[in-house]
Design a protein around this motif. Sequence first.
Motif, mmCIF file in Angstrom:
data_model
loop_
_atom_site.group_PDB
_atom_site.id
_atom_site.type_symbol
_atom_site.label_atom_id
_atom_site.label_comp_id
_atom_site.label_asym_id
_atom_site.label_seq_id
_atom_site.Cartn_x
_atom_site.Cartn_y
_atom_site.Cartn_z
ATOM 1 N N ASP A 204 0.833 -1.205 0.000
ATOM 2 C CA ASP A 204 0.000 0.000 0.000
ATOM 3 C C ASP A 204 0.870 1.258 0.000
ATOM 4 N N ASP A 205 1.969 1.217 0.743
ATOM 5 C CA ASP A 205 2.897 2.347 0.741
ATOM 6 C C ASP A 205 3.444 2.584 -0.661
ATOM 7 N N LEU A 206 3.768 1.509 -1.368
ATOM 8 C CA LEU A 206 4.354 1.639 -2.694
ATOM 9 C C LEU A 206 3.389 2.324 -3.644
ATOM 10 N N ASP A 207 2.123 1.941 -3.647
ATOM 11 C CA ASP A 207 1.127 2.597 -4.496
ATOM 12 C C ASP A 207 1.105 4.103 -4.245
ATOM 13 N N ARG A 208 1.097 4.461 -2.984
ATOM 14 C CA ARG A 208 1.051 5.880 -2.623
ATOM 15 C C ARG A 208 2.326 6.608 -3.056
ATOM 16 N N LEU A 209 3.466 5.960 -2.884
ATOM 17 C CA LEU A 209 4.731 6.585 -3.243
ATOM 18 C C LEU A 209 4.881 6.711 -4.763
ATOM 19 N N VAL A 210 4.390 5.726 -5.500
ATOM 20 C CA VAL A 210 4.386 5.839 -6.965
ATOM 21 C C VAL A 210 3.552 7.049 -7.378
ATOM 22 N N TYR A 211 2.394 7.190 -6.776
ATOM 23 C CA TYR A 211 1.513 8.316 -7.089
ATOM 24 C C TYR A 211 2.219 9.645 -6.779
ATOM 25 N N GLN A 212 2.880 9.734 -5.617
ATOM 26 C CA GLN A 212 3.573 10.954 -5.252
ATOM 27 C C GLN A 212 4.732 11.245 -6.207
ATOM 28 N N SER A 213 5.435 10.201 -6.625
ATOM 29 C CA SER A 213 6.549 10.389 -7.546
ATOM 30 C C SER A 213 6.055 10.927 -8.887
ATOM 31 N N VAL A 214 4.954 10.375 -9.361
ATOM 32 C CA VAL A 214 4.359 10.867 -10.607
ATOM 33 C C VAL A 214 3.937 12.329 -10.449
ATOM 34 N N GLN A 215 3.366 12.670 -9.313
ATOM 35 C CA GLN A 215 2.979 14.056 -9.054
ATOM 36 C C GLN A 215 4.179 14.989 -9.116
ATOM 37 N N ILE A 216 5.291 14.576 -8.517
ATOM 38 C CA ILE A 216 6.486 15.422 -8.516
ATOM 39 C C ILE A 216 6.985 15.650 -9.936
ATOM 40 N N LYS A 217 7.125 14.568 -10.697
ATOM 41 C CA LYS A 217 7.615 14.749 -12.062
ATOM 42 C C LYS A 217 6.636 15.580 -12.881
ATOM 43 N N ASN A 218 5.344 15.328 -12.706
ATOM 44 C CA ASN A 218 4.348 16.068 -13.467
ATOM 45 C C ASN A 218 4.371 17.557 -13.129
ATOM 46 N N GLU A 219 4.537 17.885 -11.853
ATOM 47 C CA GLU A 219 4.595 19.294 -11.458
ATOM 48 C C GLU A 219 5.775 20.006 -12.117
ATOM 49 N N ILE A 220 6.903 19.315 -12.208
ATOM 50 C CA ILE A 220 8.080 19.910 -12.845
ATOM 51 C C ILE A 220 7.874 20.057 -14.351
ATOM 52 N N VAL A 221 7.413 18.995 -14.993
ATOM 53 C CA VAL A 221 7.238 18.994 -16.446
ATOM 54 C C VAL A 221 6.179 20.012 -16.870
ATOM 55 N N SER A 222 5.108 20.133 -16.105
ATOM 56 C CA SER A 222 4.030 21.047 -16.467
ATOM 57 C C SER A 222 4.497 22.498 -16.509
ATOM 58 N N GLN A 223 5.552 22.809 -15.756
ATOM 59 C CA GLN A 223 6.095 24.168 -15.765
ATOM 60 C C GLN A 223 7.031 24.417 -16.946
ATOM 61 N N ASP A 224 7.538 23.337 -17.553
ATOM 62 C CA ASP A 224 8.642 23.503 -18.508
ATOM 63 C C ASP A 224 8.742 22.284 -19.414
ATOM 64 N N LEU A 225 7.750 22.110 -20.300
ATOM 65 C CA LEU A 225 7.682 20.899 -21.118
ATOM 66 C C LEU A 225 8.920 20.724 -21.990
ATOM 67 N N THR A 226 9.445 21.812 -22.561
ATOM 68 C CA THR A 226 10.536 21.707 -23.528
ATOM 69 C C THR A 226 11.922 21.873 -22.905
ATOM 70 N N GLU A 227 11.999 21.816 -21.593
ATOM 71 C CA GLU A 227 13.266 21.761 -20.871
ATOM 72 C C GLU A 227 14.154 22.982 -21.113
ATOM 73 N N LYS A 228 13.583 24.150 -20.918
ATOM 74 C CA LYS A 228 14.367 25.384 -20.993
ATOM 75 C C LYS A 228 14.847 25.836 -19.609
ATOM 76 N N GLY A 229 14.184 25.328 -18.546
ATOM 77 C CA GLY A 229 14.527 25.774 -17.209
ATOM 78 C C GLY A 229 14.412 24.665 -16.185
ATOM 79 N N ILE A 230 13.349 24.710 -15.354
ATOM 80 C CA ILE A 230 13.241 23.835 -14.183
ATOM 81 C C ILE A 230 13.231 22.353 -14.541
ATOM 82 N N ARG A 231 12.780 21.996 -15.740
ATOM 83 C CA ARG A 231 12.781 20.566 -16.093
ATOM 84 C C ARG A 231 14.199 19.991 -16.109
ATOM 85 N N LYS A 232 15.192 20.842 -16.295
ATOM 86 C CA LYS A 232 16.573 20.363 -16.255
ATOM 87 C C LYS A 232 16.905 19.701 -14.918
ATOM 88 N N SER A 233 16.147 20.044 -13.871
ATOM 89 C CA SER A 233 16.409 19.438 -12.561
ATOM 90 C C SER A 233 16.268 17.922 -12.603
#
Length: 354
Positions: A204-233
């Motif tokens: 159950d922890d793994l399901d939740r952590l997968v979801y959180q990991s996807v949220q983190i990557k999505n939050e970064i990508v949504s700000q910078d789809l073409t990797e000009k800034g924060i997506r470089k992180s």
Amino acid sequence: MNTILSNNCQLFFNENGLNYLTEILIPSNYSKIIVLVDENTNNYCLPNFLARLPTEIEIEIIEIEAGEEMKNIATCMELWQTLIDLGADRKSIILNLGGGVITDLGGFVACTFKRGIDFIHIPTTLLAMVDAAIGGKNGIDLGQLKNQIGVIKEPNAVVIDTIFLTTLPPREMRSGLAEMLKHGLIYDKNYWDEIKNISNLNTDDLDRLVYQSVQIKNEIVSQDLTEKGIRKSLNFGHTLGHAIESYFLENENKPTLLHGEAIAIGLILESYLSLELNLITKEEYAEIKYYISDIFEPVVFTSEDVEKIISLLIFDKKNEFGKIQFALLNGIGGISLNQNVSNSLIYKAFEDYK
């Protein structure tokens, strides 16, 4: 777990994803469904997937061999020709059922076939769920050089069904953990603090952590789809990690390294670089090295290995104006972009890794 919206792509979890596929895969939307798999997902994932996918549309299965070495232009040419032979048209859709190779390759093929047809990623490995399938990067390798050819275009949707994780051997699960650890290191110290003790967590922890990991990557990508800034992180650990992976791929006398295993080494090495540039403390570095080394087996590098790995850095697609650009930590949970590092310091990082 809720649906996540990423620019023009929706991310669905478990039963929400199956409901979405049932609603979208109807004859008025698509003429033909192409499911791309490798030999592993064909055996272990496809029967379960098809049994839960009610649709009246004709389904064609295309299978390729498993492995990073299949992610090349020759495979693309075979797939494009197969699509033509199967009568695929611009109203066909490709479902990429597999790990990172399948989502990278299948996305690229879909983006270029008849100037672009719809595609959906259905990742079956932990690595693909938290990384490869998220963010719209589709591409292939050029020789041993990773991801040199490609496009950025998000799929119509990403359907994450953690039931597929039960088909994975422990080594593949560990490979995916590298990207999850990275998300904590670059973005969320609390997430790092939780996931670094992964051995104490349950399903159950793994399901939740997968979801959180996807949220983190999505939050970064949504700000910078073409990797000009924060997506470089998201490149933290990958500048050296990709060079290591490429070097091991082209050397038959070296053991096979999974993507996540190479990235785990990159996380340690680039954490050392962060330490030497006074971006993290000695205590933070010791913590990072301890927990990652506890999860992943060590790899031995000779002086010749290190020299050749460093020589591959010049081909890294993140370089600008001929300079190697690193994304390094700024404390655990923070990032410093566009950091230049000398070769002598990289040699020191490998020495410390030993």
